[in-house]
Design a protein around this motif. Structure first.
Motif, short mmCIF file in Angstrom:
data_model
loop_
_atom_site.label_atom_id
_atom_site.label_comp_id
_atom_site.label_asym_id
_atom_site.label_seq_id
_atom_site.Cartn_x
_atom_site.Cartn_y
_atom_site.Cartn_z
N HIS A 46 0.85 -1.19 0.00
CA HIS A 46 0.00 0.00 0.00
C HIS A 46 0.88 1.25 0.00
O HIS A 46 1.94 1.27 0.64
CB HIS A 46 -0.93 0.00 1.22
N ARG A 47 0.43 2.30 -0.70
CA ARG A 47 1.27 3.48 -0.81
C ARG A 47 0.57 4.80 -0.46
O ARG A 47 1.22 5.83 -0.38
CB ARG A 47 1.82 3.59 -2.25
N CYS A 48 -0.73 4.79 -0.27
CA CYS A 48 -1.46 6.03 -0.01
C CYS A 48 -1.79 6.14 1.49
O CYS A 48 -2.49 5.28 2.03
CB CYS A 48 -2.74 6.08 -0.83
N PHE A 49 -1.28 7.19 2.13
CA PHE A 49 -1.42 7.35 3.57
C PHE A 49 -1.89 8.75 3.92
O PHE A 49 -1.69 9.70 3.15
CB PHE A 49 -0.08 7.08 4.27
N GLY A 50 -2.51 8.87 5.09
CA GLY A 50 -3.01 10.16 5.56
C GLY A 50 -2.47 10.51 6.93
O GLY A 50 -2.44 9.66 7.83
N GLU A 51 -2.05 11.75 7.08
CA GLU A 51 -1.56 12.25 8.37
C GLU A 51 -2.37 13.49 8.76
O GLU A 51 -2.82 14.25 7.91
CB GLU A 51 -0.08 12.61 8.29
N ASN A 52 -2.51 13.70 10.08
CA ASN A 52 -3.26 14.85 10.58
C ASN A 52 -2.41 16.08 10.82
O ASN A 52 -2.90 17.19 10.71
CB ASN A 52 -3.97 14.48 11.90
N ARG A 53 -1.15 15.86 11.21
CA ARG A 53 -0.31 16.97 11.61
C ARG A 53 0.98 16.99 10.79
O ARG A 53 1.63 15.96 10.62
CB ARG A 53 0.02 16.88 13.11
N VAL A 54 1.32 18.19 10.31
CA VAL A 54 2.51 18.34 9.48
C VAL A 54 3.75 17.91 10.26
O VAL A 54 4.63 17.22 9.73
CB VAL A 54 2.66 19.80 9.00
N GLN A 55 3.81 18.30 11.53
CA GLN A 55 5.00 17.99 12.33
C GLN A 55 5.21 16.48 12.45
O GLN A 55 6.32 15.98 12.32
CB GLN A 55 4.84 18.62 13.72
N GLU A 56 4.12 15.76 12.70
CA GLU A 56 4.24 14.30 12.81
C GLU A 56 4.63 13.69 11.47
O GLU A 56 5.48 12.79 11.41
CB GLU A 56 2.93 13.69 13.30
N ALA A 57 4.03 14.17 10.40
CA ALA A 57 4.35 13.65 9.07
C ALA A 57 5.81 13.88 8.72
O ALA A 57 6.48 13.00 8.17
CB ALA A 57 3.45 14.32 8.02
N ALA A 58 6.33 15.06 9.08
CA ALA A 58 7.71 15.39 8.76
C ALA A 58 8.70 14.52 9.53
O ALA A 58 9.81 14.26 9.07
CB ALA A 58 7.97 16.87 9.06
N GLY A 59 8.29 14.06 10.71
CA GLY A 59 9.16 13.20 11.50
C GLY A 59 9.12 11.74 11.08
O GLY A 59 9.99 10.95 11.45
N LYS A 60 8.13 11.38 10.29
CA LYS A 60 7.91 9.98 9.96
C LYS A 60 8.19 9.65 8.50
O LYS A 60 8.80 8.62 8.20
CB LYS A 60 6.44 9.65 10.30
N TRP A 61 7.74 10.52 7.59
CA TRP A 61 7.64 10.09 6.20
C TRP A 61 8.88 10.26 5.33
O TRP A 61 9.07 9.48 4.38
CB TRP A 61 6.41 10.72 5.54
N PRO A 62 9.75 11.26 5.56
CA PRO A 62 10.94 11.33 4.69
C PRO A 62 11.74 10.02 4.65
O PRO A 62 12.18 9.57 3.58
CB PRO A 62 11.73 12.48 5.30
N ASP A 63 11.89 9.38 5.81
CA ASP A 63 12.63 8.11 5.85
C ASP A 63 11.89 7.02 5.09
O ASP A 63 12.49 6.28 4.29
CB ASP A 63 12.84 7.69 7.31
N PHE A 64 10.57 6.92 5.31
CA PHE A 64 9.80 5.91 4.58
C PHE A 64 9.85 6.17 3.07
O PHE A 64 9.92 5.23 2.27
CB PHE A 64 8.34 5.92 5.04
N MET A 65 9.80 7.44 2.68
CA MET A 65 9.82 7.77 1.25
C MET A 65 11.14 7.39 0.59
O MET A 65 11.18 7.08 -0.60
CB MET A 65 9.52 9.26 1.04
N GLU A 66 12.21 7.43 1.37
CA GLU A 66 13.51 6.99 0.83
C GLU A 66 13.54 5.48 0.63
O GLU A 66 14.15 4.97 -0.31
CB GLU A 66 14.63 7.38 1.79
#
Length: 220
Positions: A46-66
């Motif tokens: 699965h590749r489509c995800f939703g986050e509520n807060r920019v701060q939380e997304a920024a701490g989580k997703w750059p690594d996953f996207m790599e």
């Protein structure tokens, strides 16, 4: 429940509505979910995800996207104007455009950055004072304003009141979208996404039914 269960239910609901299952995008709501749960869903493809807060997304997703190609990240929670640039750099869609100040900020940043995520306007269909979103009677004018700013408005989003029948709100959102020639309808969550699909949802936001119950929300 699991990702496969939810996907099967989406396909069945779409078929019952005379629609192609591919016309409904499943946004796996990963907010406040531990990284190991999110990684497990990514590993299932699965590749489509939703986050509520920019701060939380920024701490989580750059690594996953790599590590995982093709991630499609949607911001589904409220967006403060001072976080708009960060949201636009990280997210492929923003579902919570709800006021003129934010629309103007996004338009200015889009000019600076040369790109803009897909945008959904949040409509407060229940007219709840504590909830974000444009009021239904103001939606047409706000959609026109966003278009005048050359913003890529793809559709509308709503979160129905907990104590009311969600189908009434889904139908209202669909009506506003139709008269404004908008195809995107971000509506429906774990408990009601099948009713949303029957009424035209193109994006459903499902969290706990995929990941399990959320862990305690981290302090801001």
């Amino acid at each position: 429940m699991s990702l496969q269960d939810i996907s099967a239910r989406i396909a069945k609901a779409a078929q019952a509505a005379g629609r192609d299952a591919d016309s409904v995008k499943l946004i796996a709501v990963s907010k406040v979910q531990p990284n190991d749960r999110v990684e497990a869903v990514l590993e299932q493809g699965h590749r489509c995800f939703g986050e509520n807060r920019v701060q939380e997304a920024a701490g989580k997703w750059p690594d996953f996207m790599e590590r995982f190609s093709g991630v499609d990240l949607h911001l589904i929670g409220p967006l403060q104007t001072n976080k708009a640039r960060q949201a636009m750099e990280l997210c492929h869609a923003i579902h919570s455009v709800d006021r003129a100040k934010l629309a103007k900020t996004l338009a200015r940043l889009a000019q600076e950055m040369g790109h803009c995520p897909d945008l959904f306007i949040q409509v407060n269909t229940g007219e709840e004072p504590q909830k974000a979103g444009i009021l239904p009677l103001e939606a047409d004018d706000f959609i026109a304003e966003c278009r005048s700013l050359d913003l890529p408005v793809k559709g509308l989003m709503c979160i129905p009141p907990v104590e009311e029948e969600p189908a009434l709100h889904f139908a209202l959102l669909a009506k506003i979208a139709a008269r404004n020639e908008l195809r995107g309808l971000s509506m429906g969550m774990s408990s009601d996404f099948e009713r949303a699909i029957a009424l035209g949802a193109t994006h459903v936001r499902v969290g706990s039914a995929i990941f399990g119950e959320r862990v305690k929300t981290p302090a801001p």
